[in-house]
Design a protein around this motif. Structure first.
Motif, PDB file in Angstrom:
ATOM      1  N   LEU A  37       0.837  -1.191   0.000  1.00 55.92           N
ATOM      2  CA  LEU A  37       0.000   0.000   0.000  1.00 55.92           C
ATOM      3  C   LEU A  37       0.874   1.244   0.000  1.00 55.92           C
ATOM      4  CD1 LEU A  37      -2.838   1.184   0.166  1.00 55.92           C
ATOM      5  CD2 LEU A  37      -2.640   1.080   2.646  1.00 55.92           C
ATOM      6  N   GLY A  38       1.968   1.225   0.764  1.00 53.08           N
ATOM      7  CA  GLY A  38       2.904   2.347   0.769  1.00 53.08           C
ATOM      8  C   GLY A  38       3.539   2.548  -0.588  1.00 53.08           C
ATOM      9  N   VAL A  39       3.921   1.470  -1.249  1.00 52.23           N
ATOM     10  CA  VAL A  39       4.511   1.557  -2.580  1.00 52.23           C
ATOM     11  C   VAL A  39       3.489   2.087  -3.565  1.00 52.23           C
ATOM     12  CG1 VAL A  39       5.427   0.181  -4.491  1.00 52.23           C
ATOM     13  CG2 VAL A  39       6.235  -0.212  -2.171  1.00 52.23           C
ATOM     14  N   ASP A  40       2.273   1.598  -3.494  1.00 49.91           N
ATOM     15  CA  ASP A  40       1.226   2.063  -4.395  1.00 49.91           C
ATOM     16  C   ASP A  40       0.917   3.538  -4.164  1.00 49.91           C
ATOM     17  OD1 ASP A  40      -0.683  -1.039  -4.409  1.00 49.91           O
ATOM     18  OD2 ASP A  40       1.096  -0.437  -5.539  1.00 49.91           O
ATOM     19  N   ARG A  41       1.023   4.004  -2.942  1.00 53.65           N
ATOM     20  CA  ARG A  41       0.791   5.413  -2.655  1.00 53.65           C
ATOM     21  C   ARG A  41       1.820   6.277  -3.378  1.00 53.65           C
ATOM     22  NH1 ARG A  41       0.296   5.919   3.098  1.00 53.65           N
ATOM     23  NH2 ARG A  41      -1.828   5.263   2.714  1.00 53.65           N
ATOM     24  N   VAL A  42       3.069   5.843  -3.412  1.00 50.61           N
ATOM     25  CA  VAL A  42       4.105   6.584  -4.132  1.00 50.61           C
ATOM     26  C   VAL A  42       3.791   6.587  -5.629  1.00 50.61           C
ATOM     27  CG1 VAL A  42       6.555   6.663  -4.729  1.00 50.61           C
ATOM     28  CG2 VAL A  42       5.868   6.123  -2.394  1.00 50.61           C
ATOM     29  N   ALA A  43       3.341   5.460  -6.163  1.00 49.85           N
ATOM     30  CA  ALA A  43       2.983   5.391  -7.579  1.00 49.85           C
ATOM     31  C   ALA A  43       1.839   6.349  -7.900  1.00 49.85           C
ATOM     32  CB  ALA A  43       2.598   3.957  -7.960  1.00 49.85           C
ATOM     33  N   VAL A  44       0.857   6.415  -7.029  1.00 51.44           N
ATOM     34  CA  VAL A  44      -0.266   7.325  -7.250  1.00 51.44           C
ATOM     35  C   VAL A  44       0.210   8.775  -7.203  1.00 51.44           C
ATOM     36  CG1 VAL A  44      -2.411   8.191  -6.209  1.00 51.44           C
ATOM     37  CG2 VAL A  44      -2.036   5.740  -6.461  1.00 51.44           C
ATOM     38  N   GLU A  45       1.080   9.095  -6.253  1.00 55.03           N
ATOM     39  CA  GLU A  45       1.590  10.463  -6.161  1.00 55.03           C
ATOM     40  C   GLU A  45       2.449  10.813  -7.369  1.00 55.03           C
ATOM     41  OE1 GLU A  45       2.693  12.317  -2.471  1.00 55.03           O
ATOM     42  OE2 GLU A  45       2.115  10.510  -1.392  1.00 55.03           O
ATOM     43  N   ALA A  46       3.243   9.864  -7.867  1.00 57.99           N
ATOM     44  CA  ALA A  46       4.057  10.118  -9.066  1.00 57.99           C
ATOM     45  C   ALA A  46       3.162  10.357 -10.278  1.00 57.99           C
ATOM     46  CB  ALA A  46       4.995   8.939  -9.312  1.00 57.99           C
ATOM     47  N   GLU A  47       2.121   9.552 -10.415  1.00 59.38           N
ATOM     48  CA  GLU A  47       1.190   9.758 -11.520  1.00 59.38           C
ATOM     49  C   GLU A  47       0.474  11.096 -11.395  1.00 59.38           C
ATOM     50  OE1 GLU A  47      -1.436   6.575 -12.558  1.00 59.38           O
ATOM     51  OE2 GLU A  47       0.123   5.066 -12.254  1.00 59.38           O
ATOM     52  N   GLN A  48       0.103  11.459 -10.199  1.00 59.74           N
ATOM     53  CA  GLN A  48      -0.563  12.749  -9.990  1.00 59.74           C
ATOM     54  C   GLN A  48       0.369  13.895 -10.351  1.00 59.74           C
ATOM     55  OE1 GLN A  48      -3.819  13.310  -9.112  1.00 59.74           O
ATOM     56  NE2 GLN A  48      -3.310  15.405  -9.629  1.00 59.74           N
ATOM     57  N   LEU A  49       1.626  13.785  -9.994  1.00 56.85           N
ATOM     58  CA  LEU A  49       2.608  14.814 -10.332  1.00 56.85           C
ATOM     59  C   LEU A  49       2.748  14.944 -11.848  1.00 56.85           C
ATOM     60  CD1 LEU A  49       4.651  16.839  -9.252  1.00 56.85           C
ATOM     61  CD2 LEU A  49       6.327  14.988  -9.175  1.00 56.85           C
ATOM     62  N   CYS A  50       2.785  13.818 -12.533  1.00 59.80           N
ATOM     63  CA  CYS A  50       2.853  13.820 -13.995  1.00 59.80           C
ATOM     64  C   CYS A  50       1.621  14.511 -14.591  1.00 59.80           C
ATOM     65  CB  CYS A  50       2.944  12.379 -14.490  1.00 59.80           C
ATOM     66  SG  CYS A  50       4.251  12.078 -15.659  1.00 59.80           S
ATOM     67  N   HIS A  51       0.454  14.139 -14.106  1.00 55.44           N
ATOM     68  CA  HIS A  51      -0.781  14.759 -14.592  1.00 55.44           C
ATOM     69  C   HIS A  51      -0.795  16.262 -14.313  1.00 55.44           C
ATOM     70  CE1 HIS A  51      -3.198  11.394 -15.989  1.00 55.44           C
ATOM     71  NE2 HIS A  51      -2.704  10.679 -14.982  1.00 55.44           N
ATOM     72  N   ASP A  52      -0.339  16.650 -13.130  1.00 52.12           N
ATOM     73  CA  ASP A  52      -0.294  18.075 -12.793  1.00 52.12           C
ATOM     74  C   ASP A  52       0.580  18.851 -13.773  1.00 52.12           C
ATOM     75  OD1 ASP A  52      -1.938  17.543 -10.647  1.00 52.12           O
ATOM     76  OD2 ASP A  52      -0.347  17.718  -9.127  1.00 52.12           O
ATOM     77  N   MET A  53       1.712  18.282 -14.138  1.00 51.09           N
ATOM     78  CA  MET A  53       2.609  18.959 -15.085  1.00 51.09           C
ATOM     79  C   MET A  53       1.962  19.073 -16.463  1.00 51.09           C
ATOM     80  SD  MET A  53       5.205  19.973 -13.459  1.00 51.09           S
ATOM     81  CE  MET A  53       6.549  20.282 -14.575  1.00 51.09           C
ATOM     82  N   LEU A  54       1.319  18.022 -16.922  1.00 52.69           N
ATOM     83  CA  LEU A  54       0.686  18.078 -18.241  1.00 52.69           C
ATOM     84  C   LEU A  54      -0.489  19.061 -18.240  1.00 52.69           C
ATOM     85  CD1 LEU A  54       0.753  14.379 -19.451  1.00 52.69           C
ATOM     86  CD2 LEU A  54       2.305  16.238 -20.035  1.00 52.69           C
ATOM     87  N   GLU A  55      -1.229  19.118 -17.154  1.00 60.47           N
ATOM     88  CA  GLU A  55      -2.322  20.086 -17.068  1.00 60.47           C
ATOM     89  C   GLU A  55      -1.785  21.503 -16.977  1.00 60.47           C
ATOM     90  OE1 GLU A  55      -5.666  19.707 -17.411  1.00 60.47           O
ATOM     91  OE2 GLU A  55      -5.090  17.679 -17.998  1.00 60.47           O
ATOM     92  N   ARG A  56      -0.711  21.673 -16.244  1.00 58.60           N
ATOM     93  CA  ARG A  56      -0.118  23.005 -16.063  1.00 58.60           C
ATOM     94  C   ARG A  56       0.394  23.562 -17.386  1.00 58.60           C
ATOM     95  NH1 ARG A  56       1.889  27.234 -16.298  1.00 58.60           N
ATOM     96  NH2 ARG A  56       3.131  28.375 -14.790  1.00 58.60           N
ATOM     97  N   PHE A  57       1.018  22.718 -18.204  1.00 59.82           N
ATOM     98  CA  PHE A  57       1.644  23.183 -19.446  1.00 59.82           C
ATOM     99  C   PHE A  57       0.963  22.650 -20.695  1.00 59.82           C
ATOM    100  CE2 PHE A  57       5.204  23.212 -16.359  1.00 59.82           C
ATOM    101  CZ  PHE A  57       5.392  24.587 -16.339  1.00 59.82           C
ATOM    102  N   GLY A  58      -0.244  22.167 -20.582  1.00 60.73           N
ATOM    103  CA  GLY A  58      -0.925  21.538 -21.707  1.00 60.73           C
ATOM    104  C   GLY A  58      -1.528  22.472 -22.724  1.00 60.73           C
ATOM    105  N   ARG A  59      -1.400  23.767 -22.520  1.00 62.09           N
ATOM    106  CA  ARG A  59      -1.901  24.744 -23.495  1.00 62.09           C
ATOM    107  C   ARG A  59      -0.741  25.616 -23.933  1.00 62.09           C
ATOM    108  NH1 ARG A  59      -5.443  28.509 -21.341  1.00 62.09           N
ATOM    109  NH2 ARG A  59      -4.160  28.423 -19.492  1.00 62.09           N
TER     110      ARG A  59
END
Length: 157
Positions: A37-59
């Protein structure tokens, strides 16, 4: 003399051994589940960070080029851990969260743009981190991309 019926100490010891044999594997499985569960939490946070960057610079008007390094021979621009050079970006993404992930899990990010066609770029974000402990340590990664249409190019005008 009357006979007294009850549970002897031997009965209690046998029941304890039987319960222990049954419960130890279950406890082992639950502790592994908590670790995963701890490992999966890091994976979710990494994916969220990736999504945040694409949303931030997606235009196109978001001007990702300001945060990236020089252009290479193929026209690709990239930056590793862009939040380290730009405090405003770190604040937008959550500097404490990123610092925690970087120190605990070796989190790193590469943000890049690659020209696809005239006026069309591919924005990519790759996040890597280390998960597991001891011999089970391995590097994991997540990568997301999106296309960004540059506004100055209007083929229908």
């Amino acid at each position: 003399m009357r006979s007294v019926r009850g549970i002897s100490i031997v009965d209690v010891l046998v029941a304890t051994v039987v319960m222990s044999v049954a419960l130890i594997p279950m406890l082992s499985m639950s502790s592994r589940g908590v670790q995963r569960l701890g490992v999966d939490r890091v994976a979710v946070e990494a994916e969220q960070l990736c999504h945040d960057m694409l949303e931030r610079f997606g235009r196109a008007p978001d001007n990702v080029a300001v945060y990236l390094d020089e252009v290479d021979q193929q026209g690709r621009r990239s930056a590793v851990n862009p939040w380290e050079k730009h405090a405003t970006l770190a604040a937008e993404l959550g500097a404490e969260r990123i610092a925690r992930l970087a120190s605990r899990n070796g989190l790193a990010m590469e943000l890049s743009t690659t020209p696809v066609a005239v006026g069309l770029d591919r924005l990519s974000c790759v996040v890597t981190w280390v998960s597991g402990e001891g011999r089970e340590r391995k590097t994991r990664r997540v990568e997301y991309s999106r296309l960004v249409l540059q506004e100055q190019v209007r083929p229908w005008s």
